[in-house]
Design an enzyme around this catalytic site. Structure first.
Site, PDB file in Angstrom:
ATOM      1  N   ASP B 193       0.825  -1.207   0.000  1.00 44.67           N
ATOM      2  CA  ASP B 193       0.000   0.000   0.000  1.00 44.67           C
ATOM      3  C   ASP B 193       0.861   1.260   0.000  1.00 44.67           C
ATOM      4  O   ASP B 193       1.899   1.308  -0.664  1.00 44.67           O
ATOM      5  CB  ASP B 193      -0.919  -0.057   1.247  1.00 44.67           C
ATOM      6  CG  ASP B 193      -2.250   0.599   1.000  1.00 44.67           C
ATOM      7  OD1 ASP B 193      -2.266   1.835   0.953  1.00 44.67           O
ATOM      8  OD2 ASP B 193      -3.257  -0.106   0.844  1.00 44.67           O
ATOM      9  N   HIS B 246      -3.698   5.826   3.976  1.00 47.73           N
ATOM     10  CA  HIS B 246      -4.488   4.724   3.413  1.00 47.73           C
ATOM     11  C   HIS B 246      -3.980   3.355   3.889  1.00 47.73           C
ATOM     12  O   HIS B 246      -4.764   2.507   4.334  1.00 47.73           O
ATOM     13  CB  HIS B 246      -4.432   4.828   1.888  1.00 47.73           C
ATOM     14  CG  HIS B 246      -5.229   3.807   1.152  1.00 47.73           C
ATOM     15  ND1 HIS B 246      -4.673   2.650   0.661  1.00 47.73           N
ATOM     16  CD2 HIS B 246      -6.537   3.768   0.806  1.00 47.73           C
ATOM     17  CE1 HIS B 246      -5.599   1.941   0.039  1.00 47.73           C
ATOM     18  NE2 HIS B 246      -6.752   2.595   0.112  1.00 47.73           N
ATOM     19  N   SER B 409     -11.281  -0.603  -0.903  1.00 40.10           N
ATOM     20  CA  SER B 409     -10.016  -0.601  -0.145  1.00 40.10           C
ATOM     21  C   SER B 409     -10.234  -1.077   1.279  1.00 40.10           C
ATOM     22  O   SER B 409      -9.350  -1.716   1.867  1.00 40.10           O
ATOM     23  CB  SER B 409      -9.446   0.822  -0.066  1.00 40.10           C
ATOM     24  OG  SER B 409      -8.610   1.099  -1.148  1.00 40.10           O
TER      25      SER B 409
END
Lengths: 91, 465
Positions: B193, B246, B409
């Protein structure tokens, strides 16, 4: 990276002027609206680019120049030309 | 007894057999678990009870207003729709293998027995009954099954009590699963990520650290990298610190430390998160760096690290044969690749999304707190395997913060987390068996029927059976 919405709009105007090879004064701001984009590339990924699949809040910027409308997408991390002549560009 | 009556009795007998089979399965679950599990109507509050109580024989009013109605043979669907609309109800589903029975949702949320009485008075209706809810009761919340993490109440994906307008029970049954295992620090999950904030207060104790016995990562092109805390494929460095948020969010969903009186609980209370960075501070990256990071995972696996899962909450519509090849290689090395289906609200069967559309990948769609396919989620009955909660998901963020985010996600690490729970219980399970186990461990969701391959939401408790 844009510092603010106004900064993002200015970066978009300058970029469009450069791409069209016209003076920045010939690019008019038509609309700027907040929008949710489908990913972290604001739904405007360049070729070969991968992005986080998280809904991302940003601005949809519509500019007018030479009688045509052009879309840019921006958030605090980036400004992107959306489908300019069929392709996306991160500026 | 005329012929119609025979068919009616046969149908009812079939329903009873199915109910009995399900009740038997629940009883087996109970015997396998250390804590009490029983079947209750949703409205019933916790009271002392024996484990043998089954609410199917009870007549109490139900928290769910849904009823089952059997319309007489020959009554058209159009007429059924008219009748239900007149009561301000809606036909939710036809019940397979029980001809004539329809599940009806009362939009006024009236008492189920009242709704049943309404229908029984209609000449077009042959029979009606409340749709008794059969569920595994939540465990005693004062026990360790419920984590002490102060923001757990906001984690609807793990335990949906109907908070913020959600649907009670629309979750992955984490509290039930935790009666069996809360994870293992022997299982390593790679989060591929924007990196991970490995210093986060709720993640630090669950981060992978290269053991002293393992030599630093060496690549013929990149040289030797001291991967003490993971790998950064952007600059080929040893520091995978997250500068976006994220990746930290995804890591928290998989494995924020549970029961530590801090923040939230991950699907795994204990696990090892291997942070990998290939996306920059804006949340985007390139295919080459993704491939380098996957190669790193394969290398570490070959050198003895028990990394069995890669969680990939990213993608694009552009296909790369090289990326597909390296994912296949990961699978051949017993590593499950879990990937986000995408957020364009489109059908991946028609317009593929990568890497989720590659072979050997478990593709994940997102659900909202009402058990509906999230408005943004991609789908595809051939190309999207499974669904998980992915809207308004609370998890860890940079600077010891916690934020709610939405996207496939967020659904992806839920499935990756459940996979890690399974491996905690079955460490030697092959990647093929693990994938098969996950696909067989779903709760059927009406909104997903015909939309994704399994038609269901991942259920952690089922995955641990």
């Amino acid at each position: 990276m844009p510092n603010s919405k106004d900064d993002a709009v200015q970066q978009a105007r300058n970029d469009l002027a450069k791409r069209l090879k016209i003076d920045a004064g010939g690019v008019k701001e038509k609309a700027v609206e907040e929008s949710d984009f489908p990913d972290m590339a604001l739904g405007a990924a360049e070729d070969g680019e991968m992005s986080g699949q998280m809904m991302t809040r940003g601005w949809r910027i519509t500019l007018d120049a030479e009688g045509k409308s052009y879309e840019y997408r921006a958030d605090k991390n980036q400004v992107r030309a959306y489908k300019f002549k069929g392709k996306n560009y991160r500026i | 007894m005329n012929r119609n009556n025979i068919f009616i009795h046969l149908a009812l007998a079939l329903v009873l057999v199915l109910v009995a089979a399900f009740a038997g399965q629940l009883n087996r679950w109970r015997k396998q678990m250390p804590l009490e599990v029983r079947i209750v109507p949703t409205s019933e509050k916790k009271q002392p009870t024996t484990t043998e109580e089954i609410a199917l024989t009870e007549n109490g009013s139900l928290g769910s207003p849904e009823v089952l109605v059997k319309f007489r043979s020959g009554v058209s669907q159009e007429r059924i729709d008219q009748l239900t609309a007149a009561f301000h109800d809606r036909v939710e589903d036809r019940i397979e293998n029980a001809e004539g029975w329809e599940a009806v949702d009362d939009l006024d949320n009236a008492d189920a027995t009242t709704v049943v009485d309404q229908y029984l008075k209609l000449p077009e209706v042959e029979d009606a009954e409340p749709n008794y809810v059969i569920k595994l009761e939540d465990f005693d919340l004062s026990e360790s099954i419920r984590p002490s993490d102060p923001q757990f109440d906001d984690q609807w994906a793990l335990a949906n009590s109907g908070q913020k307008g959600g649907k009670e029970g629309a979750d992955i049954s984490a509290t039930v699963a935790w009666a069996k295992t809360t994870g293992s620090d022997k299982v390593v999950v790679a989060v591929l990520d924007t990196g991970v904030d490995y210093s986060h207060e709720d993640l630090a104790s669950n981060m992978w650290v290269r053991p002293d016995s393992l030599a630093p990562y060496h690549d013929d092109q990149l040289g030797t990298i001291d991967d003490a805390n993971g790998f950064n494929a952007i600059d080929n460095s040893a520091d995978p610190m997250d500068d976006n948020g994220h990746g930290t969010h995804c890591a928290g969903i998989i494995g924020a430390e549970g029961g530590n009186d801090v923040g939230i609980a991950g699907v795994n209370w204990k696990v090892q998160i291997m942070p990998l960075k290939f996306m920059n501070s804006g949340g985007f990256g390139n295919t080459k760096d993704a491939i380098e990071a996957i190669n790193y995972v394969i290398d570490r696996k070959k050198h003895g690290v028990n990394v069995r899962i890669i969680s990939a909450s990213w993608g694009s519509t552009q296909k790369s044969r090289a990326l597909g090849d390296v994912i296949r290689k990961a699978y051949e090395n017993d590593i499950l690749f879990v990937a986000a289906a995408g957020n364009a609200s489109t059908n991946n069967d028609r317009q593929p999304h990568y890497p989720s559309s590659y072979d050997n990948v478990l593709s994940v769609a997102a659900l909202d707190r009402k058990d509906q396919l999230a408005s943004f989620s991609n789908y595809g009955v051939k190309s999207v395997a499974i669904a998980a909660p992915g809207a308004e998901i609370l998890s860890t963020w940079l600077d010891n913060q916690y934020e709610e985010k939405s996207g496939t996600s967020m659904a992806t690490p839920v499935v990756a987390g459940v996979a890690a729970l399974v491996l905690a219980e079955h460490p030697r399970m092959s990647v093929a068996d693990l994938k098969e186990k996950l696909l067989a461990s779903t709760d059927p969701i009406v909104a997903l029927k015909g939309k994704i391959a399994t038609g269901g939401r991942i259920n952690a408790a089922k995955a641990l059976e």
